[in-house]
Design a protein around this motif. Sequence first.
Motif, PDB file in Angstrom:
ATOM      1  N   LEU A  87      31.380  45.840 -32.307  1.00  0.00           N
ATOM      2  CA  LEU A  87      31.730  46.978 -31.465  1.00  0.00           C
ATOM      3  C   LEU A  87      30.705  48.102 -31.627  1.00  0.00           C
ATOM      4  N   SER A  88      30.326  48.378 -32.873  1.00  0.00           N
ATOM      5  CA  SER A  88      29.321  49.418 -33.133  1.00  0.00           C
ATOM      6  C   SER A  88      27.996  49.048 -32.481  1.00  0.00           C
ATOM      7  N   MET A  89      27.627  47.764 -32.572  1.00  0.00           N
ATOM      8  CA  MET A  89      26.365  47.323 -31.981  1.00  0.00           C
ATOM      9  C   MET A  89      26.343  47.590 -30.477  1.00  0.00           C
ATOM     10  N   VAL A  90      27.458  47.284 -29.809  1.00  0.00           N
ATOM     11  CA  VAL A  90      27.534  47.504 -28.363  1.00  0.00           C
ATOM     12  C   VAL A  90      27.274  48.970 -28.026  1.00  0.00           C
ATOM     13  N   ILE A  91      27.891  49.864 -28.798  1.00  0.00           N
ATOM     14  CA  ILE A  91      27.743  51.293 -28.515  1.00  0.00           C
ATOM     15  C   ILE A  91      26.322  51.763 -28.830  1.00  0.00           C
ATOM     16  N   PHE A  92      25.757  51.271 -29.934  1.00  0.00           N
ATOM     17  CA  PHE A  92      24.372  51.635 -30.257  1.00  0.00           C
ATOM     18  C   PHE A  92      23.400  51.098 -29.206  1.00  0.00           C
ATOM     19  N   LEU A  93      23.656  49.903 -28.693  1.00  0.00           N
ATOM     20  CA  LEU A  93      22.770  49.339 -27.659  1.00  0.00           C
ATOM     21  C   LEU A  93      22.772  50.232 -26.425  1.00  0.00           C
ATOM     22  N   ALA A  94      23.971  50.707 -26.041  1.00  0.00           N
ATOM     23  CA  ALA A  94      24.046  51.617 -24.892  1.00  0.00           C
ATOM     24  C   ALA A  94      23.294  52.910 -25.195  1.00  0.00           C
ATOM     25  N   GLY A  95      23.416  53.379 -26.446  1.00  0.00           N
ATOM     26  CA  GLY A  95      22.710  54.594 -26.841  1.00  0.00           C
ATOM     27  C   GLY A  95      21.200  54.401 -26.780  1.00  0.00           C
ATOM     28  N   LEU A  96      20.729  53.232 -27.206  1.00  0.00           N
ATOM     29  CA  LEU A  96      19.289  52.949 -27.188  1.00  0.00           C
ATOM     30  C   LEU A  96      18.749  52.933 -25.767  1.00  0.00           C
ATOM     31  N   THR A  97      19.549  52.384 -24.837  1.00  0.00           N
ATOM     32  CA  THR A  97      19.109  52.328 -23.446  1.00  0.00           C
ATOM     33  C   THR A  97      18.889  53.733 -22.888  1.00  0.00           C
ATOM     34  N   ALA A  98      19.653  54.695 -23.421  1.00  0.00           N
ATOM     35  CA  ALA A  98      19.570  56.050 -22.885  1.00  0.00           C
ATOM     36  C   ALA A  98      18.395  56.840 -23.461  1.00  0.00           C
ATOM     37  N   ILE A  99      17.729  56.303 -24.487  1.00  0.00           N
ATOM     38  CA  ILE A  99      16.592  57.036 -25.076  1.00  0.00           C
ATOM     39  C   ILE A  99      15.361  56.840 -24.188  1.00  0.00           C
ATOM     40  N   PRO A 100      14.712  57.948 -23.781  1.00  0.00           N
ATOM     41  CA  PRO A 100      13.526  57.810 -22.944  1.00  0.00           C
ATOM     42  C   PRO A 100      12.426  57.038 -23.687  1.00  0.00           C
ATOM     43  N   GLN A 101      11.921  55.989 -23.061  1.00  0.00           N
ATOM     44  CA  GLN A 101      10.924  55.122 -23.687  1.00  0.00           C
ATOM     45  C   GLN A 101       9.661  55.904 -24.064  1.00  0.00           C
ATOM     46  N   GLU A 102       9.334  56.950 -23.266  1.00  0.00           N
ATOM     47  CA  GLU A 102       8.086  57.701 -23.520  1.00  0.00           C
ATOM     48  C   GLU A 102       8.074  58.319 -24.907  1.00  0.00           C
ATOM     49  N   LEU A 103       9.258  58.786 -25.358  1.00  0.00           N
ATOM     50  CA  LEU A 103       9.322  59.442 -26.671  1.00  0.00           C
ATOM     51  C   LEU A 103       8.914  58.486 -27.771  1.00  0.00           C
ATOM     52  N   ILE A 104       9.386  57.245 -27.672  1.00  0.00           N
ATOM     53  CA  ILE A 104       9.065  56.257 -28.699  1.00  0.00           C
ATOM     54  C   ILE A 104       7.599  55.867 -28.609  1.00  0.00           C
ATOM     55  N   GLU A 105       7.110  55.725 -27.367  1.00  0.00           N
ATOM     56  CA  GLU A 105       5.705  55.370 -27.191  1.00  0.00           C
ATOM     57  C   GLU A 105       4.794  56.477 -27.680  1.00  0.00           C
ATOM     58  N   ALA A 106       5.193  57.717 -27.415  1.00  0.00           N
ATOM     59  CA  ALA A 106       4.386  58.852 -27.875  1.00  0.00           C
ATOM     60  C   ALA A 106       4.257  58.816 -29.383  1.00  0.00           C
ATOM     61  N   ALA A 107       5.350  58.544 -30.074  1.00  0.00           N
ATOM     62  CA  ALA A 107       5.312  58.458 -31.537  1.00  0.00           C
ATOM     63  C   ALA A 107       4.421  57.312 -31.977  1.00  0.00           C
ATOM     64  N   HIS A 108       4.477  56.215 -31.218  1.00  0.00           N
ATOM     65  CA  HIS A 108       3.653  55.043 -31.527  1.00  0.00           C
ATOM     66  C   HIS A 108       2.175  55.401 -31.417  1.00  0.00           C
ATOM     67  N   ILE A 109       1.816  56.087 -30.322  1.00  0.00           N
ATOM     68  CA  ILE A 109       0.421  56.470 -30.092  1.00  0.00           C
ATOM     69  C   ILE A 109      -0.044  57.443 -31.174  1.00  0.00           C
ATOM     70  N   ASP A 110       0.883  58.301 -31.607  1.00  0.00           N
ATOM     71  CA  ASP A 110       0.534  59.244 -32.668  1.00  0.00           C
ATOM     72  C   ASP A 110       0.414  58.567 -34.025  1.00  0.00           C
ATOM     73  N   GLY A 111       0.612  57.276 -34.066  1.00  0.00           N
ATOM     74  CA  GLY A 111       0.366  56.546 -35.306  1.00  0.00           C
ATOM     75  C   GLY A 111       1.586  56.304 -36.165  1.00  0.00           C
ATOM     76  N   ALA A 112       2.769  56.576 -35.639  1.00  0.00           N
ATOM     77  CA  ALA A 112       3.964  56.312 -36.437  1.00  0.00           C
ATOM     78  C   ALA A 112       4.235  54.810 -36.466  1.00  0.00           C
ATOM     79  N   ASN A 113       4.468  54.267 -37.658  1.00  0.00           N
ATOM     80  CA  ASN A 113       4.782  52.835 -37.712  1.00  0.00           C
ATOM     81  C   ASN A 113       6.241  52.620 -37.343  1.00  0.00           C
ATOM     82  N   TYR A 114       6.671  51.338 -37.329  1.00  0.00           N
ATOM     83  CA  TYR A 114       7.992  51.026 -36.819  1.00  0.00           C
ATOM     84  C   TYR A 114       9.093  51.782 -37.566  1.00  0.00           C
ATOM     85  N   PHE A 115       9.010  51.779 -38.894  1.00  0.00           N
ATOM     86  CA  PHE A 115      10.101  52.391 -39.659  1.00  0.00           C
ATOM     87  C   PHE A 115      10.104  53.906 -39.500  1.00  0.00           C
ATOM     88  N   GLN A 116       8.911  54.487 -39.372  1.00  0.00           N
ATOM     89  CA  GLN A 116       8.858  55.930 -39.115  1.00  0.00           C
ATOM     90  C   GLN A 116       9.464  56.257 -37.761  1.00  0.00           C
TER      91      GLN A 116
END
Lengths: 297, 293
Positions: B170-199
């Motif tokens: 049940l928690s996974m379902v809710i977190f998955l919906a939450g992940l879908t709502a996160i703008p992809q650009e924010l994660i990509e921006a962090a990636h470009i800035d050199g943040a690794n996966y765990f960061q």
Amino acid sequence: MTKTIAHNDRRAATASLASDRAQSSRVPMIIFYVLLTIIVLMYSAPSIGVLLASLKSTAEIAEVGVWAIPRSFELTNYVEAWNGGNAGIYIRNSFFVTIPATIISISLGVLAGYTLSKLKFRGSNALFIFFVAGLFFPPQIALIPLFRLFNDLGLYDTLWSLILIHIAFGIPICTLILKNFFAAVPTAIREAAIIDGANEWQILTRLMLPLSLPALAVLTTLQFTWIWNDFLWPVILIRSDEMRTVMVGLASLKGQYSVAYGVQSAMAVYASIPTLLVFVFFQRYFIRGLTFGSVKG
Amino acid sequence: MTRTTYRWAALFLALPLAVYIAFVVFPLLSSFYYSLTDWNGFDVNYNFVGLANFEKMFSDRLFSNAIGNTLIWTVAAIIVPTGGGLALALVLHERGIFANIYKSMFYLPIALALAVIGQIWLWIYQPNWGLINATLRNIGLENLAQAWLAKPQFALLAVILAWSWQQTALSMVIFLAGLTAIPQELIEAAHIDGANYFQRVRRVIVPLLAPASVVVIALAVINSLKSFDVLYVMTRGGPFHSSDNLAMFMYNESFQKYNMGYGSAIAVVLFLITLAVIAVYFRQSAQVERLYD
């Protein structure tokens, strides 16, 4: 112009990122999926085990155990659970409770949800909170007074008590989801219908209900699953065997078939088939209902 | 609002309100009344005993035991399904068609009844051929194999684990919906800035999942307070009350020993605990909302 450049830059960056990922990660990808498969298998082991046990004869279970792969697929347990274990009666009782309770709780939710979103009056928001508050409280809190009430009404040990309980306890979630759904329907639609001379009942049944089919689908899957799977109320309010729902029937099977693990698991599969079917065919609505309200906006 | 609209509103609300009050609100509040009596469940006559039922709690070791177990369950509910659900959601989010098939496998326990889940997990813990003991024997850890549900120190944890199996999904379902709502650009921006996966997970994704986390934790805690089915099927609160939670303890006092007055007092305590949880929930979600506006 600058905007386009920035956009293109970012696209290029994303594209190179994607190809990076694709090249550098083929081997890790395989490891990732192998690990994932192991996790999935471990996570599914309990469900798979029950299915396997239900397909083995008692003799085979005694020989190779519950968890082994069956040598041949036998349906004797299913026949035994149906004939000796009263599965047919239990399942019928579950349907007798679940279907009317699902339909009526949603209907009452439609009435309350529509009124509280489109016919707002002073205090309607407070009334909405009053309805929704019921979602949070463990039903155990109302257990003893309801036990007494149904005794006094002469409905103890009848399916009517379960139907009434599930209608009443379904009102909070149905009101919550439908109120929010109707609130998103443009008010102009209602006003146009009023100008055309429609009354509120006509607006609700001919205009709003057809529009709310997705919300009704969400609620049907949720309510059906919860009511079908309920265990507490039949334990408290049902005494005789022929009034038991399938979940209590499953739990009471242990006495008679205490070591007939195959029959027990066949009963568990019977008990789960209706909700699994709902789940398989309406998964989209089910998931939408579960995640309702968890994501902002 | 015209008068006719008011009339329609009253007409539409009459039935839902009447049913809700008669079968939910009124019984809920009646528990307060019964908690002041010594009603035994079938006699017409009973006495008012004031706060005697509540006084009894302070000296009742079974009550404090049930409170302690409820607390353990609540803490486990905050940690296990939340951590597990988050991990699964992160692993499965946007990984293509394969992961989508796997997702459905993880959804499965949500459709199963807790009574069925209890039945299944009885066989996982079964002493002779249960999955856990069989596995332990196969990997040479035979001396660890034991009758899990018959041991007071393990019974409660074993039931909580079975319960968590579903709650994690049940928690996974809710977190998955939450992940879908996160703008992809924010994660990509962090990636470009050199943040690794765990960061990225720690600094970007988890903070942005705060609204979903509040719901996940609130749902888990409230479900843990309600939990009864899985306990009833697996241990009935035993052995020696070691796995009693408040809901089970209340059931035993009311419907096995017919101390309905005392049972109602326990229900009142459960009510107050729920009220405290709701208060915390609304404070947290208001805080999260302010942060994200």
